[in-house]
Design an enzyme around this catalytic site. Structure first.
Site, PDB file in Angstrom:
ATOM      1  N   HIS A 283       5.197 -25.494  -9.037  1.00 12.10           N
ATOM      2  CA  HIS A 283       4.282 -25.477 -10.168  1.00 12.10           C
ATOM      3  C   HIS A 283       4.046 -24.018 -10.551  1.00 12.10           C
ATOM      4  O   HIS A 283       3.491 -23.246  -9.772  1.00 12.10           O
ATOM      5  CB  HIS A 283       2.965 -26.148  -9.780  1.00 12.10           C
ATOM      6  N   HIS A 326      -6.847 -23.950  -6.234  1.00 12.64           N
ATOM      7  CA  HIS A 326      -6.700 -22.502  -6.256  1.00 12.64           C
ATOM      8  C   HIS A 326      -8.042 -21.795  -6.372  1.00 12.64           C
ATOM      9  O   HIS A 326      -9.048 -22.379  -6.793  1.00 12.64           O
ATOM     10  CB  HIS A 326      -5.784 -22.067  -7.403  1.00 12.64           C
ATOM     11  N   GLU A 332     -12.398 -18.495 -15.239  1.00 13.46           N
ATOM     12  CA  GLU A 332     -11.729 -19.347 -16.216  1.00 13.46           C
ATOM     13  C   GLU A 332     -12.739 -20.188 -16.986  1.00 13.46           C
ATOM     14  O   GLU A 332     -13.505 -20.949 -16.384  1.00 13.46           O
ATOM     15  CB  GLU A 332     -10.735 -20.285 -15.514  1.00 13.46           C
ATOM     16  N   HIS A 356     -15.071 -21.955 -14.222  1.00 21.13           N
ATOM     17  CA  HIS A 356     -14.837 -21.782 -12.792  1.00 21.13           C
ATOM     18  C   HIS A 356     -14.882 -20.289 -12.492  1.00 21.13           C
ATOM     19  O   HIS A 356     -13.969 -19.546 -12.869  1.00 21.13           O
ATOM     20  CB  HIS A 356     -13.494 -22.396 -12.388  1.00 21.13           C
ATOM     21  N   HIS A 362     -11.237 -24.623  -7.120  1.00 18.75           N
ATOM     22  CA  HIS A 362     -11.197 -25.739  -8.061  1.00 18.75           C
ATOM     23  C   HIS A 362      -9.765 -26.247  -8.150  1.00 18.75           C
ATOM     24  O   HIS A 362      -8.846 -25.715  -7.537  1.00 18.75           O
ATOM     25  CB  HIS A 362     -11.724 -25.323  -9.435  1.00 18.75           C
TER      26      HIS A 362
END
Length: 433
Positions: A283, A326, A332, A356, A362
């Site tokens: 990813h 992460h 963010e 976040h 999160h």
């Protein structure tokens, strides 16, 4: 009125609403039609050529002598930020549309921010909810570039350099110092706003991606020159050093008959973003979704990023397809323009937002994890009904007192991860004493 546009992010463009209104290049002060020449600079005069932003405007009346010195009260826009912002995930429901007539300026309310208008670095993040057009009033942000993300309701943005029609799933960037007014073409509107106090937004370098991918310069559209010659009192509201000031103009400020340069407003359709992704097993980092960046003095480190998560196809096999869990040095702020976000099953709805903070863990909620673990990853997953975005910054996000206390704040947001129980199957060997 059918609008016509020019394309090319950051390009030197030119436009005239009357034939011959642009003066010869070797005589820029000898202006036809009795117009005044005015330069607006968005960067230092001596900034490197590839970073320099300036435009020449040829207008009916000069802007000199227009006084804007009376305070304007709009306490929700620029609300006090809380230095005691807790390091916890935060999420808000969408704001209701105003029951009383409220235009774009009065409908702004601050969610978070950091930095300094006086020192020219940092950002502000706001939302807006409006129920009427701006009438005989214009707004100017002397502190920051503004990135507006409509979520509901199309906008007609009148600027000194021309008109832009912007609908949900498009964005508009208003450079610092450009005066504008917003009309609601559908009666009501709401969305998101980011103030960029630092270096102007630019397209990121593509590096190993090569020449193609992400947002293309040709898909950013700039207005054609348009003007009105109206001697009508117009309220000017200016944001300067974090405060709002007002004054009265004797005429419309939209009297630029011709212009050339690259310090100009533009719009971009997020659906044109050329999404990249893994076709093997991992990813990728969300930097592959970067649309615009405001770079800092540190190479490879931005003050502010604008990232979009558009429709795409997930094809990686034998892997966990949603975003991994992460913690980031970046903070963010996410908004949802349309549809659903693939990492959240409930609570994160169009018009809402989440934040976040730096180093706060999160990722996908428990229901998304359960579904992903059972998914057949040998079949492509088509994400079609979605459009989410993120403002990401290396600076901690200080949340406003109003946003922390708002009834729109979802209490117990972190409960969405409570169903993540241990799936550990290993055994611990205990040696006898």
């Amino acid at each position: 009125m059918t609008l016509h546009y020019q394309a090319g992010f950051g390009s030197e463009l030119q436009s005239e609403a009357l034939p011959g209104a642009l003066p010869p290049h070797n005589s820029p002060q000898h202006v036809p039609y009795g117009l005044y020449a005015e330069q607006i600079s968005g960067t230092a005069f001596s900034a490197p050529r590839h970073q320099n932003r300036r435009s020449w405007l040829y207008r009916i009346r000069p802007v000199a002598g227009q006084v804007c010195d009376q305070p304007y009260e709009q306490p929700r826009f620029g609300a006090a930020l809380d230095i005691a912002t807790p390091p916890v995930p935060l999420r808000w429901y969408p704001p209701a549309l105003p029951a009383t007539p409220t235009d774009f300026v009065d409908g702004l309310f601050t969610i978070a921010g950091n930095g300094s208008a006086a020192l020219q670095h940092g950002f502000g993040i706001h939302m807006y909810a409006a129920s009427r057009s701006m009438h005989e009033r214009v707004f100017c942000n002397a502190d920051a570039e503004m990135l507006i993300v409509p979520q509901q309701g199309a906008l007609r943005v009148a600027t000194e350099l021309g008109l832009l029609d912007v609908e949900p799933q498009e964005i508009v960037v208003i450079p610092r110092g450009i005066r504008f007014a917003i009309a609601l073409t559908e009666g009501t509107a709401r969305g998101y706003v980011c103030e960029n106090l630092g270096a102007p937004f630019r397209l990121p370098d593509l590096g190993v991606i090569g020449a193609n991918g992400l947002a293309a310069a040709r898909d950013f559209y700039y207005p054609q020159a348009w003007f009105e010659d109206r001697a009508v009192p117009t309220q000017l509201i200016t944001r300067y050093l974090g405060r709002l000031w007002q004054g009265t103009l004797t005429h419309s400020p939209f009297d630029v008959v011709a212009w050339h340069g690259n310090h100009a407003p533009c719009k971009y359709d997020l659906r044109r973003f050329n999404t990249l992704g893994s076709v093997s097993f991992d990813h990728p980092d969300p930097s592959i979704f970067l649309v615009l960046q405001s770079p800092s003095e540190a190479p490879g480190v931005d003050d502010l990023d604008f990232v979009v998560f558009p429709p795409r196809v997930l094809v990686a096999q034998e892997t966990f397809r949603p975003p991994w869990f992460h913690r980031n040095i970046a903070s963010e702020f996410m908004g949802l323009i349309h549809g659903a976000y693939d990492a959240k099953t409930a609570g994160f709805v169009p018009g809402g937002a989440s934040l976040h903070p730096c180093m706060t863990g999160h990722g996908p909620d428990a229901a998304t994890v359960a579904r992903a673990l059972q998914a057949d990853t040998h079949t492509a997953d088509y994400l079609t009904d979605t459009m989410a975005f993120m403002f990401e910054t290396r600076l901690p996000m200080l949340v406003s007192h109003d946003a922390l206390a708002s009834p729109l704040r979802q209490q117990g947001y972190a409960d969405c991860w409570q169903g993540l129980e241990s799936r550990f199957t290993g055994q611990i060997r205990v040696d006898p004493c």
